[in-house]
Design an enzyme around this catalytic site. Structure first.
Site: not given
Length: 210
Positions: A143, A156
């Protein structure tokens, strides 16, 4: 490189990015080993892919938060087919909160368990197969959160930092075996991911301006 007649594992395949990846691979003649938690969704997807593209598609129900279940599913994949050419580690989830507001340690632990530990365990288990074939491709869906810091994504982002770091080191270790390692650093994608990660929608609004 052509995907025709290649056999590719896709995790988290029952919806979102994983589902679309499965369609894309199948449309190019690739065969699929799909895993996710929902057997019903996997079965429906399997039927659709076989009817549309006439490829071999096998499904394996497993919750990757349960590392033993994931290990068993992967063992069955390896025994079911003569050769696996690639794995796309797509399964993952996020919970977006400010660190001071994070109330459930379980959420953080599960993010690491799925986004990092399941990914590493699966690769370790599959690597001897790739090494013996002197070929293989490992694709880790990371990501931009692992590269660019944003508020509410600390835990995250830490998992995706780990995926990127692991991928970069692994790439150096396996290049002499003819094995490729790719990390894909996506930005926000409009899937059900954000229904869990950010029900309020505030994170999506903040990153849309970046």
């Amino acid at each position: 490189m052509t995907l025709k007649d290649k056999t590719i594992i896709v995790t988290g395949a029952s919806s979102g990015i994983g589902e679309r990846l499965a369609h894309q691979i199948a449309s190019q003649g690739g065969n699929l080993l799909l895993t996710a938690r929902s057997e019903e969704k996997l079965t429906n997807l399997q039927t659709e892919l076989k009817e549309l593209y006439s490829i071999d598609c096998r499904i394996y129900k497993a919750d990757l938060l349960d590392l033993n279940a994931w290990k068993s599913a992967l063992n069955k994949m390896i025994s079911d087919v003569p050769r696996i050419d690639a794995i796309i580690n797509n399964a993952g989830f996020g919970i977006f909160d400010k660190v001071e507001e994070e109330s459930k340690w379980e959420d953080t632990e599960n993010m690491f368990r799925l986004n990092v530990f399941a990914l590493i365990q699966g690769i370790q288990q599959l690597l001897p197969h790739f090494i013996s074939n002197r070929a293989g491709h490992i694709v880790n869906i990371a990501s931009q959160a692992g590269k660019i810091s944003t508020p509410k994504s600390a835990s995250y982002a830490a998992t995706k930092h780990a995926v990127i770091g692991f991928s970069n080191a692994l790439r150096l270790e396996v290049e002499d075996y003819g094995i490729y390692v790719t990390s894909v650093n996506l930005g926000p994608v409009a899937t059900n991911f954000f229904h869990v990660a950010d029900p309020s929608g505030t994170y999506q609004k903040s990153v849309s301006n970046i």
